[in-house]
Scaffold this active site. Structure first.
Site, PDB file in Angstrom:
ATOM      1  N   HIS A 267       0.857  -1.199   0.000  1.00 52.85           N
ATOM      2  CA  HIS A 267       0.000   0.000   0.000  1.00 52.85           C
ATOM      3  C   HIS A 267       0.884   1.237   0.000  1.00 52.85           C
ATOM      4  O   HIS A 267       1.963   1.255   0.569  1.00 52.85           O
ATOM      5  CB  HIS A 267      -0.910   0.026   1.240  1.00 52.85           C
ATOM      6  CG  HIS A 267      -2.081   0.935   1.073  1.00 52.85           C
ATOM      7  ND1 HIS A 267      -2.016   2.265   1.367  1.00 52.85           N
ATOM      8  CD2 HIS A 267      -3.315   0.708   0.586  1.00 52.85           C
ATOM      9  CE1 HIS A 267      -3.184   2.832   1.103  1.00 52.85           C
ATOM     10  NE2 HIS A 267      -3.996   1.918   0.626  1.00 52.85           N
ATOM     11  N   ASP A 324      -8.016  -5.192  -0.568  1.00 44.94           N
ATOM     12  CA  ASP A 324      -8.409  -6.005  -1.732  1.00 44.94           C
ATOM     13  C   ASP A 324      -8.058  -7.477  -1.592  1.00 44.94           C
ATOM     14  O   ASP A 324      -8.531  -8.302  -2.377  1.00 44.94           O
ATOM     15  CB  ASP A 324      -7.729  -5.449  -2.986  1.00 44.94           C
ATOM     16  CG  ASP A 324      -8.250  -4.051  -3.305  1.00 44.94           C
ATOM     17  OD1 ASP A 324      -7.459  -3.103  -3.271  1.00 44.94           O
ATOM     18  OD2 ASP A 324      -9.468  -3.933  -3.532  1.00 44.94           O
TER      19      ASP A 324
HETATM   20  C1  SDX Z   1      -5.938   0.310  -3.281  1.00 46.64           C
HETATM   21  O1  SDX Z   1      -4.141   4.718  -2.096  1.00 46.64           O
HETATM   22  C2  SDX Z   1      -5.117   4.102  -1.587  1.00 46.64           C
HETATM   23  O2  SDX Z   1      -5.611   4.464  -0.515  1.00 46.64           O
HETATM   24  C3  SDX Z   1      -5.648   2.945  -2.410  1.00 46.64           C
HETATM   25  C4  SDX Z   1      -6.739   2.131  -1.757  1.00 46.64           C
HETATM   26  C5  SDX Z   1      -8.023   2.927  -1.563  1.00 46.64           C
HETATM   27  O3  SDX Z   1      -8.809   2.545  -0.693  1.00 46.64           O
HETATM   28  O4  SDX Z   1      -8.258   3.869  -2.376  1.00 46.64           O
HETATM   29  O5  SDX Z   1      -6.298   1.613  -0.510  1.00 46.64           O
HETATM   30  C6  SDX Z   1      -7.111   0.952  -2.658  1.00 46.64           C
HETATM   31  O6  SDX Z   1      -5.588   0.658  -4.366  1.00 46.64           O
HETATM   32  C7  SDX Z   1      -5.163  -0.720  -2.512  1.00 46.64           C
HETATM   33  C8  SDX Z   1      -3.952  -1.284  -3.303  1.00 46.64           C
HETATM   34  C9  SDX Z   1      -4.471  -2.327  -4.279  1.00 46.64           C
HETATM   35  N1  SDX Z   1      -3.373  -2.726  -5.220  1.00 46.64           N
HETATM   36  C10 SDX Z   1      -2.766  -3.913  -5.099  1.00 46.64           C
HETATM   37  O7  SDX Z   1      -2.989  -4.726  -4.205  1.00 46.64           O
HETATM   38  C11 SDX Z   1      -1.766  -4.207  -6.211  1.00 46.64           C
HETATM   39  C12 SDX Z   1      -0.493  -4.820  -5.629  1.00 46.64           C
HETATM   40  N2  SDX Z   1       0.218  -3.802  -4.876  1.00 46.64           N
HETATM   41  C13 SDX Z   1       1.269  -3.069  -5.505  1.00 46.64           C
HETATM   42  O8  SDX Z   1       1.133  -2.875  -6.876  1.00 46.64           O
HETATM   43  C14 SDX Z   1       1.772  -1.890  -4.709  1.00 46.64           C
HETATM   44  O9  SDX Z   1       1.992  -2.340  -3.440  1.00 46.64           O
HETATM   45  C15 SDX Z   1       0.916  -0.630  -4.642  1.00 46.64           C
HETATM   46  C16 SDX Z   1       0.541  -0.128  -5.988  1.00 46.64           C
HETATM   47  C17 SDX Z   1      -0.322  -0.870  -3.848  1.00 46.64           C
HETATM   48  C18 SDX Z   1       1.732   0.425  -3.915  1.00 46.64           C
HETATM   49  O10 SDX Z   1       2.761   0.718  -4.719  1.00 46.64           O
HETATM   50  P1  SDX Z   1       4.023   1.558  -4.189  1.00 46.64           P
HETATM   51  O11 SDX Z   1       3.876   2.007  -2.781  1.00 46.64           O
HETATM   52  O12 SDX Z   1       4.276   2.559  -5.237  1.00 46.64           O
HETATM   53  O13 SDX Z   1       5.121   0.469  -4.141  1.00 46.64           O
HETATM   54  P2  SDX Z   1       6.192   0.331  -5.258  1.00 46.64           P
HETATM   55  O14 SDX Z   1       5.480  -0.090  -6.495  1.00 46.64           O
HETATM   56  O15 SDX Z   1       7.038   1.551  -5.278  1.00 46.64           O
HETATM   57  O16 SDX Z   1       7.045  -0.892  -4.691  1.00 46.64           O
HETATM   58  C19 SDX Z   1       7.961  -0.651  -3.634  1.00 46.64           C
HETATM   59  C20 SDX Z   1       8.718  -1.959  -3.529  1.00 46.64           C
HETATM   60  C21 SDX Z   1       9.182  -2.468  -4.897  1.00 46.64           C
HETATM   61  O17 SDX Z   1      10.326  -3.274  -4.667  1.00 46.64           O
HETATM   62  P3  SDX Z   1      11.787  -2.656  -4.997  1.00 46.64           P
HETATM   63  O18 SDX Z   1      11.792  -2.261  -6.464  1.00 46.64           O
HETATM   64  O19 SDX Z   1      11.961  -1.465  -4.068  1.00 46.64           O
HETATM   65  O20 SDX Z   1      12.717  -3.809  -4.678  1.00 46.64           O
HETATM   66  O21 SDX Z   1       7.839  -2.963  -3.015  1.00 46.64           O
HETATM   67  C22 SDX Z   1       7.646  -3.966  -4.006  1.00 46.64           C
HETATM   68  C23 SDX Z   1       8.053  -3.367  -5.328  1.00 46.64           C
HETATM   69  O22 SDX Z   1       8.481  -4.390  -6.211  1.00 46.64           O
HETATM   70  N3  SDX Z   1       6.219  -4.297  -4.016  1.00 46.64           N
HETATM   71  C24 SDX Z   1       5.740  -5.515  -4.197  1.00 46.64           C
HETATM   72  C25 SDX Z   1       4.349  -5.384  -4.072  1.00 46.64           C
HETATM   73  N4  SDX Z   1       4.036  -4.103  -3.842  1.00 46.64           N
HETATM   74  C26 SDX Z   1       5.207  -3.425  -3.827  1.00 46.64           C
HETATM   75  N5  SDX Z   1       6.345  -6.700  -4.437  1.00 46.64           N
HETATM   76  C27 SDX Z   1       5.526  -7.765  -4.565  1.00 46.64           C
HETATM   77  N6  SDX Z   1       4.167  -7.730  -4.451  1.00 46.64           N
HETATM   78  C28 SDX Z   1       3.561  -6.551  -4.204  1.00 46.64           C
HETATM   79  N7  SDX Z   1       2.223  -6.494  -4.101  1.00 46.64           N
END
Ligand code: SDX
Length: 389
Positions: A267, A324
């Site tokens: 998140h 989710d």
């Molecule tokens: C919602 O903003 C809100 O409030 C949203 C929400 C709402 O109520 O409106 O809460 C609803 O959108 C919840 C999130 C739903 N999405 C997912 O579940 C999709 C999976 N999650 C990721 O795509 C990610 O965690 C996000 C999009 C939710 C957050 O992205 P960030 O904070 O920008 O994280 P990032 O992409 O910069 O990743 C940071 C690191 C990376 O690793 P490094 O490159 O630093 O080594 O964390 C890793 C990412 O690869 N990472 C994950 C991961 N999420 C982040 N690795 C594996 N699985 C994951 N789910």
């Protein structure tokens, strides 16, 4: 305005704003709507009470709630001509694309309502979006639409419009109605997330409310945002079908070269367990037990969570289940099709979008959103005639 570290009128260069609607503490996993903890609302309120709280700033009195219910009932039908739209979307259309288009179209069917009736527009949207979602589902299956009933609550009406049939009359199940209320309450607002920011940005140009809400639906559609609930179920179904081990899934999720993500984890703000995920996980157990459903996807989800929460990569990256991760299991138990899961999120988030839009319209310092950039392009260079290129 207090409460924020940086404040810039109308989304200037900082991309943040001041708001009095929802408080989130990402470190401690706290979420409050107008100061009321999400746990208390999920336990005691209905979705309509929560929508009223977000939009009007206080929980409704009994009179205010009854009047809201009467108006939501009055506004629950949609213009008959709108059904032609549903009939002409290609069968494979995603319900979020249909919903965004239908919300935009909604304004055209009610031109006589001036902007001064904005509170009526709010109730129009809350009531008609629910009706349109159910109608879109029925038509996608070639089934006759079911009209809203005056004697059913907001959530019971939705389930009845989705599943009632002449040969299998829908029997309202109060446990499912309660589960749907809780699901919608948990999704009702979440501060300045991607889709709410889209609503505010579009609203900042003074475009109509319906255009802002349609923009919110479009932003929510993405699998990184509101489309994640659908992506989680598709991921769990794939794991089940392929028989992948939990360790293999976790290994892939950590492999930076692999585009696979553990959907429903991580998140932007919560760096601990999403408080909404805790509530909905409990609800999964309760609703599946009540309906005597053995859902193998829930078992896979729980095993994934168990391993991920102790894995150094997930711990170091503060990756926890978000709302989710389990919400799709509850929607499956309600027999809602997977591609409608983001629509359910949109119905829940509607009062939050409306409240945030209203707050920004009422903010005298509100200006058009106009972020700036850091230019990384070419320095000035001469125009070349086509024959010299
Ligand atoms: C919602 O903003 C809100 O409030 C949203 C929400 C709402 O109520 O409106 O809460 C609803 O959108 C919840 C999130 C739903 N999405 C997912 O579940 C999709 C999976 N999650 C990721 O795509 C990610 O965690 C996000 C999009 C939710 C957050 O992205 P960030 O904070 O920008 O994280 P990032 O992409 O910069 O990743 C940071 C690191 C990376 O690793 P490094 O490159 O630093 O080594 O964390 C890793 C990412 O690869 N990472 C994950 C991961 N999420 C982040 N690795 C594996 N699985 C994951 N789910």
């Amino acid at each position: 305005k207090t409460g924020y570290i940086t404040y810039d009128p109308g989304f200037g260069n900082t991309g943040s704003c001041a708001s009095a609607i929802t408080f989130m503490d990402g470190e401690r996993g706290i979420l409050r709507y107008r100061g009321i903890p999400i746990e208390d609302l999920a336990e005691n309120a209905t979705f309509i009470e929560t929508a009223y709280l977000l939009i009007n700033g206080h929980l409704p009195t009994l009179n205010e709630l009854n009047r809201t219910r009467v108006l939501l009932n009055d506004f629950s039908l949609i213009h008959e001509s709108m059904q032609v739209f549903f009939q002409n979307f290609p069968r494979a259309s995603h319900p979020m694309g249909i919903l965004s288009g239908m919300i935009m179209a909604l304004r055209s069917f009610y031109p006589d309502m001036g902007e001064e009736d904005i509170n009526i527009h709010f109730l129009y949207l809350l009531s008609k979006v629910r009706t349109m979602a159910a109608m879109s589902y029925r038509m996608s299956r070639g089934e006759k639409v079911v009209y809203p009933r005056h004697d059913l609550s907001y959530c019971a009406n939705f389930l009845n419009m989705m599943f009632d049939s002449p040969v299998h009359p829908y029997i309202v199940d109060e446990d499912l109605v309660r589960a749907l209320n809780v699901f919608l309450i948990l999704h009702a607002d979440h501060e300045q997330n991607c889709s709410t920011s889209a609503v505010r940005v579009v609203g900042s140009s003074k475009a109509p409310l319906y255009a802002s809400i349609a923009a919110g639906v479009s932003a929510l559609w993405g699998p990184l945002h509101g489309g994640a609930n659908q992506a989680v179920i598709e991921m769990l179904e794939k794991i089940l079908k392929e028989g992948a081990t939990i360790d293999e899934v976790i290994r892939r999720a950590k492999d930076r070269k692999d585009p696979f993500r553990l959907m429903g984890f991580g998140h932007r703000v919560y760096k601990t367990y999403d408080p909404r995920a805790k509530i909905i996980k409990k609800m999964c157990d309760k609703i599946l037990e009540k309906l005597k459903i053995e859902d193998p996807l829930l078992d896979i989800a729980k095993k994934l969570e168990e391993v991920a929460l102790t894995d150094p990569y997930f711990v170091d990256h503060n990756l926890y289940p978000n709302v989710d991760f389990y919400s799709g299991i509850v929607l499956r138990a309600m027999r809602i099709p997977t591609n409608m899961f983001p629509v359910m999120f949109a119905i829940g988030r509607l009062p939050g979008w409306i409240a945030q839009w209203k707050e920004s319209m009422e903010d005298p310092s509100q200006r058009i959103s106009r972020p700036r950039q850091i230019y990384t392009g070419l320095p000035q260079n001469p125009f070349q005639d086509i024959m010299e290129r």
